[in-house]
Design a protein around this motif. Sequence first.
Motif, PDB file in Angstrom:
ATOM      1  N   PHE A 182      -2.999   7.458   7.738  1.00  0.00           N
ATOM      2  CA  PHE A 182      -2.596   6.462   8.727  1.00  0.00           C
ATOM      3  C   PHE A 182      -1.451   5.599   8.203  1.00  0.00           C
ATOM      4  O   PHE A 182      -0.553   5.233   8.946  1.00  0.00           O
ATOM      5  CB  PHE A 182      -3.788   5.599   9.134  1.00  0.00           C
ATOM      6  CG  PHE A 182      -4.854   6.371   9.849  1.00  0.00           C
ATOM      7  CD1 PHE A 182      -4.505   7.370  10.744  1.00  0.00           C
ATOM      8  CD2 PHE A 182      -6.194   6.132   9.622  1.00  0.00           C
ATOM      9  CE1 PHE A 182      -5.476   8.110  11.409  1.00  0.00           C
ATOM     10  CE2 PHE A 182      -7.173   6.864  10.283  1.00  0.00           C
ATOM     11  CZ  PHE A 182      -6.817   7.855  11.176  1.00  0.00           C
ATOM     12  N   HIS A 183      -1.505   5.263   6.912  1.00  0.00           N
ATOM     13  CA  HIS A 183      -0.417   4.475   6.346  1.00  0.00           C
ATOM     14  C   HIS A 183       0.896   5.247   6.396  1.00  0.00           C
ATOM     15  O   HIS A 183       1.930   4.710   6.775  1.00  0.00           O
ATOM     16  CB  HIS A 183      -0.736   4.085   4.907  1.00  0.00           C
ATOM     17  CG  HIS A 183      -1.729   2.976   4.804  1.00  0.00           C
ATOM     18  ND1 HIS A 183      -3.074   3.199   4.760  1.00  0.00           N
ATOM     19  CD2 HIS A 183      -1.566   1.639   4.775  1.00  0.00           C
ATOM     20  CE1 HIS A 183      -3.705   2.038   4.692  1.00  0.00           C
ATOM     21  NE2 HIS A 183      -2.819   1.079   4.699  1.00  0.00           N
ATOM     22  N   LEU A 188      -4.184   9.669  -4.512  1.00  0.00           N
ATOM     23  CA  LEU A 188      -5.638   9.842  -4.620  1.00  0.00           C
ATOM     24  C   LEU A 188      -6.319   8.533  -5.002  1.00  0.00           C
ATOM     25  O   LEU A 188      -7.407   8.213  -4.535  1.00  0.00           O
ATOM     26  CB  LEU A 188      -5.963  10.932  -5.645  1.00  0.00           C
ATOM     27  CG  LEU A 188      -5.545  12.332  -5.196  1.00  0.00           C
ATOM     28  CD1 LEU A 188      -5.851  13.348  -6.283  1.00  0.00           C
ATOM     29  CD2 LEU A 188      -6.266  12.714  -3.912  1.00  0.00           C
ATOM     30  N   ARG A 189      -5.654   7.754  -5.870  1.00  0.00           N
ATOM     31  CA  ARG A 189      -6.219   6.475  -6.274  1.00  0.00           C
ATOM     32  C   ARG A 189      -6.240   5.512  -5.091  1.00  0.00           C
ATOM     33  O   ARG A 189      -7.198   4.764  -4.905  1.00  0.00           O
ATOM     34  CB  ARG A 189      -5.393   5.875  -7.431  1.00  0.00           C
ATOM     35  CG  ARG A 189      -6.044   4.669  -8.061  1.00  0.00           C
ATOM     36  CD  ARG A 189      -7.355   5.101  -8.699  1.00  0.00           C
ATOM     37  NE  ARG A 189      -7.969   4.045  -9.478  1.00  0.00           N
ATOM     38  CZ  ARG A 189      -9.106   3.437  -9.134  1.00  0.00           C
ATOM     39  NH1 ARG A 189      -9.702   3.759  -8.015  1.00  0.00           N
ATOM     40  NH2 ARG A 189      -9.628   2.522  -9.916  1.00  0.00           N
ATOM     41  N   ALA A 190      -5.158   5.555  -4.297  1.00  0.00           N
ATOM     42  CA  ALA A 190      -5.113   4.691  -3.113  1.00  0.00           C
ATOM     43  C   ALA A 190      -6.277   5.020  -2.183  1.00  0.00           C
ATOM     44  O   ALA A 190      -6.903   4.127  -1.620  1.00  0.00           O
ATOM     45  CB  ALA A 190      -3.778   4.865  -2.390  1.00  0.00           C
ATOM     46  N   GLU A 191      -6.585   6.308  -2.045  1.00  0.00           N
ATOM     47  CA  GLU A 191      -7.727   6.705  -1.219  1.00  0.00           C
ATOM     48  C   GLU A 191      -9.030   6.193  -1.809  1.00  0.00           C
ATOM     49  O   GLU A 191      -9.911   5.730  -1.084  1.00  0.00           O
ATOM     50  CB  GLU A 191      -7.794   8.230  -1.110  1.00  0.00           C
ATOM     51  CG  GLU A 191      -6.777   8.807  -0.155  1.00  0.00           C
ATOM     52  CD  GLU A 191      -7.192  10.193   0.311  1.00  0.00           C
ATOM     53  OE1 GLU A 191      -7.518  11.018  -0.563  1.00  0.00           O
ATOM     54  OE2 GLU A 191      -7.187  10.433   1.518  1.00  0.00           O
ATOM     55  N   ALA A 192      -9.150   6.269  -3.143  1.00  0.00           N
ATOM     56  CA  ALA A 192     -10.390   5.831  -3.784  1.00  0.00           C
ATOM     57  C   ALA A 192     -10.601   4.326  -3.604  1.00  0.00           C
ATOM     58  O   ALA A 192     -11.721   3.847  -3.694  1.00  0.00           O
ATOM     59  CB  ALA A 192     -10.374   6.201  -5.271  1.00  0.00           C
ATOM     60  N   LEU A 193      -9.521   3.592  -3.357  1.00  0.00           N
ATOM     61  CA  LEU A 193      -9.665   2.156  -3.098  1.00  0.00           C
ATOM     62  C   LEU A 193     -10.072   1.887  -1.655  1.00  0.00           C
ATOM     63  O   LEU A 193     -10.380   0.761  -1.302  1.00  0.00           O
ATOM     64  CB  LEU A 193      -8.343   1.427  -3.391  1.00  0.00           C
ATOM     65  CG  LEU A 193      -7.917   1.312  -4.848  1.00  0.00           C
ATOM     66  CD1 LEU A 193      -6.599   0.552  -4.961  1.00  0.00           C
ATOM     67  CD2 LEU A 193      -8.985   0.613  -5.675  1.00  0.00           C
ATOM     68  N   GLY A 194     -10.032   2.932  -0.824  1.00  0.00           N
ATOM     69  CA  GLY A 194     -10.450   2.762   0.563  1.00  0.00           C
ATOM     70  C   GLY A 194      -9.304   2.783   1.564  1.00  0.00           C
ATOM     71  O   GLY A 194      -9.511   2.534   2.745  1.00  0.00           O
ATOM     72  N   TYR A 195      -8.098   3.059   1.101  1.00  0.00           N
ATOM     73  CA  TYR A 195      -6.963   3.139   2.028  1.00  0.00           C
ATOM     74  C   TYR A 195      -6.897   4.541   2.619  1.00  0.00           C
ATOM     75  O   TYR A 195      -6.934   5.522   1.883  1.00  0.00           O
ATOM     76  CB  TYR A 195      -5.644   2.824   1.303  1.00  0.00           C
ATOM     77  CG  TYR A 195      -5.556   1.407   0.807  1.00  0.00           C
ATOM     78  CD1 TYR A 195      -5.545   0.352   1.703  1.00  0.00           C
ATOM     79  CD2 TYR A 195      -5.500   1.127  -0.547  1.00  0.00           C
ATOM     80  CE1 TYR A 195      -5.471  -0.953   1.257  1.00  0.00           C
ATOM     81  CE2 TYR A 195      -5.426  -0.185  -1.012  1.00  0.00           C
ATOM     82  CZ  TYR A 195      -5.407  -1.216  -0.100  1.00  0.00           C
ATOM     83  OH  TYR A 195      -5.334  -2.506  -0.543  1.00  0.00           O
ATOM     84  N   ARG A 196      -6.794   4.608   3.949  1.00  0.00           N
ATOM     85  CA  ARG A 196      -6.707   5.928   4.589  1.00  0.00           C
ATOM     86  C   ARG A 196      -5.232   6.269   4.692  1.00  0.00           C
ATOM     87  O   ARG A 196      -4.541   5.864   5.626  1.00  0.00           O
ATOM     88  CB  ARG A 196      -7.405   5.887   5.937  1.00  0.00           C
ATOM     89  CG  ARG A 196      -8.836   5.397   5.733  1.00  0.00           C
ATOM     90  CD  ARG A 196      -9.651   5.513   6.949  1.00  0.00           C
ATOM     91  NE  ARG A 196      -9.842   6.904   7.323  1.00  0.00           N
ATOM     92  CZ  ARG A 196     -10.336   7.255   8.492  1.00  0.00           C
ATOM     93  NH1 ARG A 196     -10.647   6.362   9.378  1.00  0.00           N
ATOM     94  NH2 ARG A 196     -10.509   8.535   8.759  1.00  0.00           N
ATOM     95  N   VAL A 200       0.844  -1.198   0.000  1.00  0.00           N
ATOM     96  CA  VAL A 200       0.000   0.000   0.000  1.00  0.00           C
ATOM     97  C   VAL A 200       0.884   1.256   0.000  1.00  0.00           C
ATOM     98  O   VAL A 200       0.571   2.245  -0.658  1.00  0.00           O
ATOM     99  CB  VAL A 200      -0.967   0.014   1.198  1.00  0.00           C
ATOM    100  CG1 VAL A 200      -1.784   1.294   1.220  1.00  0.00           C
ATOM    101  CG2 VAL A 200      -1.890  -1.190   1.153  1.00  0.00           C
TER     102      VAL A 200
END
Lengths: 354, 250
Positions: free
Chosen positions: A225-226, A214-222, A205
């Motif tokens: 925090f990462h 932004l794409r990582a966020e759209a997949l549901g990753y916050r 991740v």
Amino acid sequence: MRLLSGDPPRGWPARALVVLVALALAATPLLFHGAKPLEVAEKICVMAALAASYDVLLGYTGIVSFAHVMFFGVGAYGVGLASYALGPGWGAMALGLAGGLALSAALALAIGLFSLRVQAIFFAMVTLAVAYAFNVLASQLPDLTGGEDGRSFRVPELLRPGHHFGHWLGTAVTGRTLTYYLVLAGAAALFLVLLRIVNSPFGRVLQAIRENPLRAEALGYRIVFHRTLAVIVTALVAAFVGGLDAMWLRYVGPDTALSFSIQIDVLVIVVIGGRGTLYGAVVGAAVFVIAENYLRALIGAAATATADLPLLPNLLHPDRWLLWLGVLFILAVRFAPRGIVGELQRRHDEGRRS
Amino acid sequence: MTPALETRELTIRFGGHVAVDAVSCAFFPGQLTAIVGPNGAGKTTYFNLMSGQLRASSGAVLVRGRDITGLDAPRRARLGLGRAFQLTNLFPALSVLENVRLACQARAGVHYEMTRPWMARRDILAAAHATLARVGLEGRAGSAVSALSHGDQRKLEVAMMMALEPDILMFDEPTAGMSVDEVPVVLDLIAQLKRDASKTILLVEHKMDVVRSLADRIIVLHNGKLMADGPPAEVIASPLVREAYLGAAA
């Protein structure tokens, strides 16, 4: 393979290089005599682990931090001040290390949550400010930290130079030898932990965040925090390495533990070795530390050889070694922007594809 | 019946420009709604407001009756709002498989696991391969995203949304820039998803033949305002829409 989390260096040149460095580090106490080679090898171990943890931030997550060496310093001061205050002992070192780790984690959490919500550049600025403040603090609290002079402290009996275990293959095995192998084992273990982390689902991740937050966020990753967790984990590793280095130096002070020049060194090592490869940190540290220690002598020899020529001896004066390191660095960035390991791995990947 | 997704007076201003202007609309499960309108009408902005890439200036977004206006994009994604982007929006340096695998990993709720290598999660890997097969990209799993044709990148984009198994699927011009023979693959996929009555599908599309064949309902956006809303035949026939959107083409 399991130890390497299924991610060995790709291609035999990169593999050979990493194995060579590892074997050389393991064999240094047996191959060389005298204090200097061991000093150099210890510095390589420390810088390799420290740079590898920085690579997780810079190369894998795409975060620029200027406070990484601060966490290294927190670990070093933890071990140093605890040993100084409580007297030499394993318990004091363990307590100091634990304290350093706890403070590092707390600081990393605070900096991360405070500043990683916004743009990456803001995080870089905040880390710069915090690291600077910490540096000043360490110098201005002489009663606690020893100020500019730092603190020399004593280590447990077993680790002292005067402690002789005997002879092995014609080499005297002393407390220093044991200390060196402790540092090497610690650095190697920390490296393997980092390798596991970058190859874990979490590490994957991090790379996604570097590529397209932004794409990582759209997949549901916050991603806040990462990123924060990445800063905390790498801060813990840096603090641990700092503790190991303090144990070796038997001294802790601003110049050896908090200096911005160490931060620059770490950055240079990651770039020379290859960002986002982790193994690059090992190779980069070996190249950098050896250059730092032996380039001077080499340049000095060149200066003597060219003594009759105009200008050249001036340029080749041993004090100009940093200039030549800078030239090497610029050439490396220009012609091998992926770094040594990155470039070797790219060639291997392309060879396989065609 | 509670709408799967609803907007109430949803508005966003950029300076003096009102890109989406008090749009109130409800979307229901089992329904495919096509959103049409000229370029700059606010279609993608409307999508961004619903999926959380943009925050509304005023108004509200509701999922299954719950107000989610204050939630960020990751939280909305976890509530089942899936989004395929118009401009290809992937992880360019990672492999095709890794792009989908990251989506499958998110679906599996694996966010912070760092003690095991990623390969150890065979279930996630298998799901990624299966998703690639659904869009016909299984042969390209090992390729770099940058080596894919534009059409294949669009398919990958759709695959990543499908991997999240959302209840609400938002397609933003899924066939834009695709070659003629690639378009049916994506349309078949959407038609297939439509057969599942629990899915709510929103589709921004310019090609009127696509809209006619797939849509149960059309809404028309113009200058950020909702101008028309109804069954496809009715909306396409209305003089207002013919003038504003279809223009010379009709």
